[in-house]
Design an enzyme around this catalytic site. Sequence first.
Site, PDB file in Angstrom:
ATOM      1  N   HIS A 127       0.830  -1.216   0.000  1.00  0.00           N
ATOM      2  CA  HIS A 127       0.000   0.000   0.000  1.00  0.00           C
ATOM      3  C   HIS A 127       0.859   1.259   0.000  1.00  0.00           C
ATOM      4  O   HIS A 127       0.358   2.348   0.266  1.00  0.00           O
ATOM      5  CB  HIS A 127      -0.956   0.000   1.199  1.00  0.00           C
ATOM      6  CG  HIS A 127      -2.042  -1.030   1.060  1.00  0.00           C
ATOM      7  ND1 HIS A 127      -2.923  -1.335   2.059  1.00  0.00           N
ATOM      8  CD2 HIS A 127      -2.384  -1.836   0.020  1.00  0.00           C
ATOM      9  CE1 HIS A 127      -3.759  -2.288   1.653  1.00  0.00           C
ATOM     10  NE2 HIS A 127      -3.448  -2.615   0.417  1.00  0.00           N
ATOM     11  N   CYS A 170       5.188  18.967  -9.534  1.00  0.00           N
ATOM     12  CA  CYS A 170       5.105  18.137 -10.744  1.00  0.00           C
ATOM     13  C   CYS A 170       4.999  19.045 -11.973  1.00  0.00           C
ATOM     14  O   CYS A 170       4.894  20.264 -11.841  1.00  0.00           O
ATOM     15  CB  CYS A 170       3.897  17.202 -10.661  1.00  0.00           C
ATOM     16  SG  CYS A 170       3.985  16.101  -9.242  1.00  0.00           S
ATOM     17  N   ASN A 237      -4.752 -12.030  15.570  1.00  0.00           N
ATOM     18  CA  ASN A 237      -5.535 -10.790  15.623  1.00  0.00           C
ATOM     19  C   ASN A 237      -6.168 -10.653  17.000  1.00  0.00           C
ATOM     20  O   ASN A 237      -6.467 -11.644  17.649  1.00  0.00           O
ATOM     21  CB  ASN A 237      -6.619 -10.795  14.539  1.00  0.00           C
ATOM     22  CG  ASN A 237      -6.944  -9.392  14.044  1.00  0.00           C
ATOM     23  OD1 ASN A 237      -6.115  -8.749  13.430  1.00  0.00           O
ATOM     24  ND2 ASN A 237      -8.123  -8.906  14.320  1.00  0.00           N
TER      25      ASN A 237
HETATM   26  P1  NAD Z   1      -7.398  -1.893   9.975  1.00  0.00           P
HETATM   27  O1  NAD Z   1      -7.291  -0.649  10.766  1.00  0.00           O
HETATM   28  O2  NAD Z   1      -8.540  -2.050   9.045  1.00  0.00           O
HETATM   29  O3  NAD Z   1      -7.441  -3.173  10.973  1.00  0.00           O
HETATM   30  C1  NAD Z   1      -6.527  -3.376  12.021  1.00  0.00           C
HETATM   31  C2  NAD Z   1      -6.722  -4.781  12.573  1.00  0.00           C
HETATM   32  O4  NAD Z   1      -5.724  -5.022  13.557  1.00  0.00           O
HETATM   33  C3  NAD Z   1      -8.066  -5.028  13.262  1.00  0.00           C
HETATM   34  O5  NAD Z   1      -8.580  -6.279  12.830  1.00  0.00           O
HETATM   35  C4  NAD Z   1      -7.710  -5.099  14.765  1.00  0.00           C
HETATM   36  O6  NAD Z   1      -8.531  -6.018  15.458  1.00  0.00           O
HETATM   37  C5  NAD Z   1      -6.297  -5.600  14.726  1.00  0.00           C
HETATM   38  N1  NAD Z   1      -5.457  -5.169  15.841  1.00  0.00           N
HETATM   39  C6  NAD Z   1      -5.441  -3.992  16.493  1.00  0.00           C
HETATM   40  N2  NAD Z   1      -4.454  -3.956  17.395  1.00  0.00           N
HETATM   41  C7  NAD Z   1      -3.802  -5.151  17.298  1.00  0.00           C
HETATM   42  C8  NAD Z   1      -2.665  -5.712  17.953  1.00  0.00           C
HETATM   43  N3  NAD Z   1      -1.979  -5.031  18.889  1.00  0.00           N
HETATM   44  N4  NAD Z   1      -2.267  -6.956  17.598  1.00  0.00           N
HETATM   45  C9  NAD Z   1      -2.953  -7.662  16.653  1.00  0.00           C
HETATM   46  N5  NAD Z   1      -4.038  -7.179  16.001  1.00  0.00           N
HETATM   47  C10 NAD Z   1      -4.444  -5.931  16.327  1.00  0.00           C
HETATM   48  O7  NAD Z   1      -6.033  -2.014   9.202  1.00  0.00           O
HETATM   49  P2  NAD Z   1      -5.590  -2.881   7.946  1.00  0.00           P
HETATM   50  O8  NAD Z   1      -6.320  -4.176   7.948  1.00  0.00           O
HETATM   51  O9  NAD Z   1      -4.110  -2.871   7.931  1.00  0.00           O
HETATM   52  O10 NAD Z   1      -6.069  -2.175   6.597  1.00  0.00           O
HETATM   53  C11 NAD Z   1      -6.593  -0.966   6.314  1.00  0.00           C
HETATM   54  C12 NAD Z   1      -5.702   0.048   5.635  1.00  0.00           C
HETATM   55  O11 NAD Z   1      -5.178   0.836   6.654  1.00  0.00           O
HETATM   56  C13 NAD Z   1      -4.504  -0.380   4.875  1.00  0.00           C
HETATM   57  O12 NAD Z   1      -4.622   0.121   3.583  1.00  0.00           O
HETATM   58  C14 NAD Z   1      -3.306   0.325   5.535  1.00  0.00           C
HETATM   59  O13 NAD Z   1      -2.444   0.837   4.551  1.00  0.00           O
HETATM   60  C15 NAD Z   1      -3.936   1.428   6.294  1.00  0.00           C
HETATM   61  N6  NAD Z   1      -3.334   1.845   7.581  1.00  0.00           N
HETATM   62  C16 NAD Z   1      -1.995   1.736   7.819  1.00  0.00           C
HETATM   63  C17 NAD Z   1      -1.474   2.121   9.041  1.00  0.00           C
HETATM   64  C18 NAD Z   1       0.007   1.996   9.254  1.00  0.00           C
HETATM   65  O14 NAD Z   1       0.772   2.065   8.305  1.00  0.00           O
HETATM   66  N7  NAD Z   1       0.448   1.792  10.501  1.00  0.00           N
HETATM   67  C19 NAD Z   1      -2.307   2.607  10.044  1.00  0.00           C
HETATM   68  C20 NAD Z   1      -3.687   2.711   9.769  1.00  0.00           C
HETATM   69  C21 NAD Z   1      -4.176   2.313   8.545  1.00  0.00           C
END
Ligand code: NAD
Length: 275
Positions: A127, A170, A237
């Site tokens: 992503h 750009c 998860n």
């Molecule tokens: P999401 O926010 O949709 O889901 C996060 C998942 O992680 C949930 O199912 C939750 O239950 C679980 N979770 C939360 N804390 C946890 C822990 N400590 N240990 C294990 N599981 C835990 O995020 P996603 O599925 O990665 O996808 C959504 C989009 O969000 C992606 O496109 C991503 O690029 C973007 N995103 C990225 C970041 C980042 O780079 N850190 C942060 C937020 C969103």
Amino acid sequence: MDARTAELLGSALSASGPIVFLTGAGVSAESGIPTFRGAEGYWRVGSTNYRAEELATYEAFSRMPEEVWAWYLYRRGVCRAARPNAAHLALVDIERSLEARFLLVTQNVDGLHLRAGSSPERTYQIHGNIDFMRCEDEHPRVRPIPESIPFDWPKAHALGDVERAALRGCARGAWARPHVLFFDESYDEALFRFESTLRAMKEAAALVVVGTSGATTLPAHAVDLAVRRRIPLVVINQDQSPFTEAAGRSPAGHVLLGTAGQHLPPIASFLRGAR
Ligand code: NAD
């Protein structure tokens, strides 16, 4: 680590093909980076409250580039201030044990896997990466966000002239865009390793999914392939998700409920011991 995880990983080790780790925002939650399900997934523009899934779109970016950039610059500051946690470090350790059989496919844009020490060759950032931007007419070239833009971007802070000049670098003064895959866009190989990820999943000996809600399509394909190929599928998860359900349906599936920081370090020591 429980006996079922040991059994599944043991059988993957004696098979051939990559052992793929697929990570999502949950892996970085323990570093203090909010997931999209958390409170920071909401953002106010004027009097309207947007969900992350509405704001992280090409449609929103083309309608209100300054507001979408301000959201990304704020999030980039949060990512920069964060440090890798035990889960990121465990994955570095796992790569050392598995060497060429290791592949990390991450949805995270925070760059923490690379900062922890995972190798760029075996880390597919499917992503993108929030520290980079790109010009639409230079596909697939990406460039770092210019140094003139500070990392400590306050919440809801509007762009000024310096940022506007830097981000409209750009051709013909067009806006650069964040190097991320927006929710209304498609994956490709050059920027997001789409075909490489699918190819790896067709050959994989196992898939370990960590901290993702299962809302995006390439991860869903990867899990689907793991179920159809009946390879070991371990899902870590905090809560139930479509992926924990898929692991529940698969004959070689297993769910570890809890955090990434709790479950990945024991997997790393198991694999170190098996080396
Ligand atoms: P999401 O926010 O949709 O889901 C996060 C998942 O992680 C949930 O199912 C939750 O239950 C679980 N979770 C939360 N804390 C946890 C822990 N400590 N240990 C294990 N599981 C835990 O995020 P996603 O599925 O990665 O996808 C959504 C989009 O969000 C992606 O496109 C991503 O690029 C973007 N995103 C990225 C970041 C980042 O780079 N850190 C942060 C937020 C969103």
